[in-house]
Design an enzyme around this catalytic site. Sequence first.
Site, PDB file in Angstrom:
ATOM      1  N   LYS A 120      25.388  61.350  -4.096  1.00  0.00           N
ATOM      2  CA  LYS A 120      25.909  62.577  -4.780  1.00  0.00           C
ATOM      3  C   LYS A 120      27.505  62.544  -5.033  1.00  0.00           C
ATOM      4  CE  LYS A 120      22.968  66.233  -2.802  1.00  0.00           C
ATOM      5  NZ  LYS A 120      21.761  65.218  -1.998  1.00  0.00           N
ATOM      6  N   ARG A 128      46.076  81.216  15.678  1.00  0.00           N
ATOM      7  CA  ARG A 128      46.573  80.245  16.609  1.00  0.00           C
ATOM      8  C   ARG A 128      46.599  78.952  16.176  1.00  0.00           C
ATOM      9  NH1 ARG A 128      46.796  77.378  22.673  1.00  0.00           N
ATOM     10  NH2 ARG A 128      44.429  77.072  22.570  1.00  0.00           N
ATOM     11  N   GLY A 171      40.780  85.890   9.097  1.00  0.00           N
ATOM     12  CA  GLY A 171      39.416  86.847   8.708  1.00  0.00           C
ATOM     13  C   GLY A 171      39.691  87.917   9.893  1.00  0.00           C
ATOM     14  N   ASP A 221      38.956  91.360  17.715  1.00  0.00           N
ATOM     15  CA  ASP A 221      37.948  91.003  18.510  1.00  0.00           C
ATOM     16  C   ASP A 221      38.748  90.928  19.782  1.00  0.00           C
ATOM     17  OD1 ASP A 221      36.017  91.083  16.755  1.00  0.00           O
ATOM     18  OD2 ASP A 221      35.893  88.832  16.737  1.00  0.00           O
ATOM     19  N   ASN A 246      34.609  73.227  17.611  1.00  0.00           N
ATOM     20  CA  ASN A 246      33.898  73.431  18.917  1.00  0.00           C
ATOM     21  C   ASN A 246      32.495  72.837  18.999  1.00  0.00           C
ATOM     22  OD1 ASN A 246      36.063  75.175  19.777  1.00  0.00           O
ATOM     23  ND2 ASN A 246      35.122  77.184  19.207  1.00  0.00           N
TER      24      ASN A 246
END
Length: 1038
Positions: free
Chosen positions: A766, A877, A884, A950, A973
């Site tokens: 590709k 951070r 978002g 959150d 992560n």
Amino acid sequence: MSELEFYFAEQQAIMNMPEEDITDYLARRRRSRADGSYTFDPDSVIVDNDTSTLSYANPSTSHRRTTSVSGVSKHHSETPQHAETPQEHSRTPQEPGGLPQECSPVNQPSHAVAHVDALVGGKRQTNKHDLSPRMRKKRRREEEAINASADFTSQAPPHLTAAESNRSSWEGSLSVPSARSIHSVSPCEQPALSCASEDSAGMLVDTRQPDVSAESNAEYSISTVAQTPYHEPAAGSSENCNIALPADPSTSHHAQGKQSAPDLPETPRGKEPAIPPPLAYHRRSTVADCSNITTPPRSGPGASVPETARAKTLSTTGVRRNNGNATKRVTTKAVKTKGKGKKELITPLEYAERLQAGFSEQAVKKKKHSDKPFLKGKRIFYYGGDLNYAGPQTRNRMDIITRHGGTLVPKYDPAEISHIVTDADERVFLRAIGLKKLSDIPQHIPTVKWSWVVSGFDRAPVRRSAEASGKGKAREKAVGQDLMSNVEDDEEYEYPMGHEFEHAAFKDRIDAGRTPWGEVAKLRAEKGAKKDQSTSKVRSGTGQCAGPGLQDHSAEDISNISDFTQDIEPPRGAATITVPEGLPSPPSSPDQPRLHSAHTLVSEDAARTTHTAPQAAPSREPIRDGESHAGHKARSASVMNSSTDPLAEFYATARAERDAEMFKVDGPDNESMPVPNGVRRAVVQKGFLCDDKGGAQRLAACPNQDVIDKLQELKSLHAVKPSKDDEWRVLGYNKAIAALRKYPTRIKSYEEAVAIRGVGSKTAQKIMEIIETGELRRIEHERTGDVEVIQSFLGIYGVGLDTAFKWYNNGCRTLDDIAARKGGIKLSTEQKIGLKYYKDINTRIPRAEVEEIYNKVKATALTIDPKLFIEIMGSFRRGKADCGDIDVLITRPTDDGKTHQGVLRRLLRELHQQGIITEDLCLPEDFDDLELVYRGLCRKDANSPRRRIDFLTVPWKSRGAALLYYTGDDIFNRSLRLKANKMGYSLNQRGLYAGVIRNPSDKRQKLDNGQLIASESEREILDILGVPWQEPHERVRG
DNA sequence: CGTCAGTTGAA
DNA sequence: TTCAAC
DNA sequence: GACG
Ligand SMILES: O=c1ccn([C@H]2C[C@H](O)[C@@H](COP(=O)(O)OP(=O)(O)OP(=O)(O)O)O2)c(=O)[nH]1
Ligand SMILES: [Mg+2]
């Protein structure tokens, strides 16, 4: 019958069904839970500020009025933009006056509504803790259900008027929300200025326009007004307003494409065109198969098929695009440089010798990140459980010991060693070294567990002042920044470690090494110094705890404030930061545009060593606080605690060794070849995504940006496909893209491409197509008609692929349809809110606003308890220019015996009152836990759009792991966790564990919780994983 | 041919 | 349990 | 989709 078989059978059944029946079949199949399960009828629900709040909410507050004017989103690239000082926040003076702990749990927030109290009140009286987690959860849900229905039913049902629901306006404005972009999108997405719109005919038109386009879209959205809480009584759809359309950059691009290709039936997850869609709805899959071919046949899917893949797929009746791999085809088999390591069967003895030998020469030169020589002078014999084979765990541990200045003594020789490190079972160990009883080991040699070594990671070096003697403990002077200045002479510093007895491997020898001899051993030899720096951890008294049998449990060593203080730039001359015992809540700036000087990619690569896995210590008894946390409730009750079953531990080890073949390319020798003169293999090649710093060099335009853009586009298309395969494919693209992003030069050939780790033959093809033609045909192939619709649905908070397809199959094609509940679809509470604030939620938040809101939150929190540690996490951070959502971490040092228990409840209550938090999306299971998760909406002020916010609260001890987790990014992560796994560890938001055993047939289930290895500081964890320290902004992989 | 992160909360 | 989200 |  396996799931797969069932799946196939089902597909087969579907295939044989007349079109009309399919819908029914699918519907039936899902109905079971889709319907019955709701406690209240969503259709009669109105989501409103006041009603959607919860327990702690104060029913009286009302801040209403919203003008959903928010501008349309514009996606910024994830470039860190440290320009703006990343985080200067911090150090907010804490306002005094907060009353610390909240009192008893009894004050469970009353679920406001009156009658609810009546019903639930009694129950509430009983202490929740009397109940099993399961029960508590259950009960809570009951309460909520009641609460919810009570609140909701009082509202009038919000149905859109026919007129409204008909409006095609939304369709027109249908633009793709970044939806998935939340996680899968890459950072480098361009500023997205394009928006796709759909003309009445249902064709997509690529309206790529500059920012403004966004604005223009506004006209489509039906917006505003209705959203005002109060007024959207029955009439105005309670949820329509905010539908805005953040355009998804990646997808809108070549919009045009719409070739409605012929499709073959067959669909992975049963998505079905119940209704001949306006936009041809293709059940792609087979199509996909052919698409496997990087270069899809011009003529169209079915036609000329490049044999291979094709045949198979077709024969399968297009039942499912299963890995068309069967048909292997190896075109230009390229030279794969990536093949790694030869795993060698080497004994610990040989490995140790090799390490010692190799270390002296090469190691020293390329010093890498923070390898503090805290083991300097220690002569260690390490026993990993098997003298015949040094598994990855053993090898890595040996690497670590060596890296940190320890002298690895290959074999047990009481005359040569100063320490014995092992996590093995006493008997096994004795047999291995040929002794009958522990007492045969010289008393001056302590036998410690691996955790002892680990304890040295985060201890700050202390200046070895004149008096070498007094070092004991008390007066350790934190060196913090001084250290950074003159990194060179570390001869001057001393690296304190945990006391041996705290990590005794065998309880019968707890006192070994404590005698004067112990000190002697410590004193002797100090040499192989290396320099090192960075660690400016400040440490206060470590937990020097109590004597033998005592666990220091609480005494917490506060030693690691590290994370927060980390990298305090060398404000030079500044006074050393001493930590008042408690911890500086002063969050220091998490993200200063650090100048992580050193590490050139090369050196890093060179220095990389991989480490070994731990073996779960057959710790017979946690000598040192295991985890006194009451906190973690296991989700699956079936966890048999380990530390008691030595066998389990060994299984863990075995598994780890087996599964982990790897990554260690091979001995240290590997190190020497990284820089084959001038050959620029510096960057790429091997290693996990998390191993090299990202973000940094990204600013300079990437030489393969065009390729990345295309792949990104293709990835985003796969992201909205329902099959599992596509899901993994997305993972593959993520890795390939990340690799490409850091690839330094323009790719010139297939061979060059395929040599990049993460890029296989398919992607390489590709890439070449893109480089040669500037296009990627596969993209148009994947851009089926459902894509945009699905993407728009995914923009609704709470709606994932399954739901999106379900709605699609029910005939919904626009947000209006959703609002009108076309097809009888149902929306969850979250989804209703998500739809209502569609636009707001899909609009990214300017960094400045995030900070503003954060500051308000922080101020409020500190009012509740001035010692709280509050930090802003996530993309903020990491330095992003827009976020978002707002992610806030809350914890609190426990040095004074208090915790943050109950704080979140109060904080939320306050924020609700202040009108900052407006609705809740998801509440913690038990507000009295130390570890909580909260998700909701907030706004800067009444005239501002709603934002997602959150909160995550964690026990103080988990702060390091929590920081790591919450800072992300998600790709980073996952990479980190993958690496941890390969090393035999398991990393989660609470810490790094060894010996975790999962049920092979259901990985969510842990058979053994493992042993906590590290959790208090990010650095400690990264170090153990052999991942170089990376500032938040360097952790961008997405 | 298996694996790909690991967890919480809503329903 | 499954789905969605972090 | 890539990798061991
Ligand atoms: O699947 C996920 C999603 C998120 N996270 C972690 C990393 C991430 O940084 C943090 C916060 O999540 P969020 O969704 O807020 O992402 P973000 O990195 O803050 O980006 P955004 O700007 O979209 O909020 O949670 C994960 O570990 N896995
Ligand atoms: Mg975020």
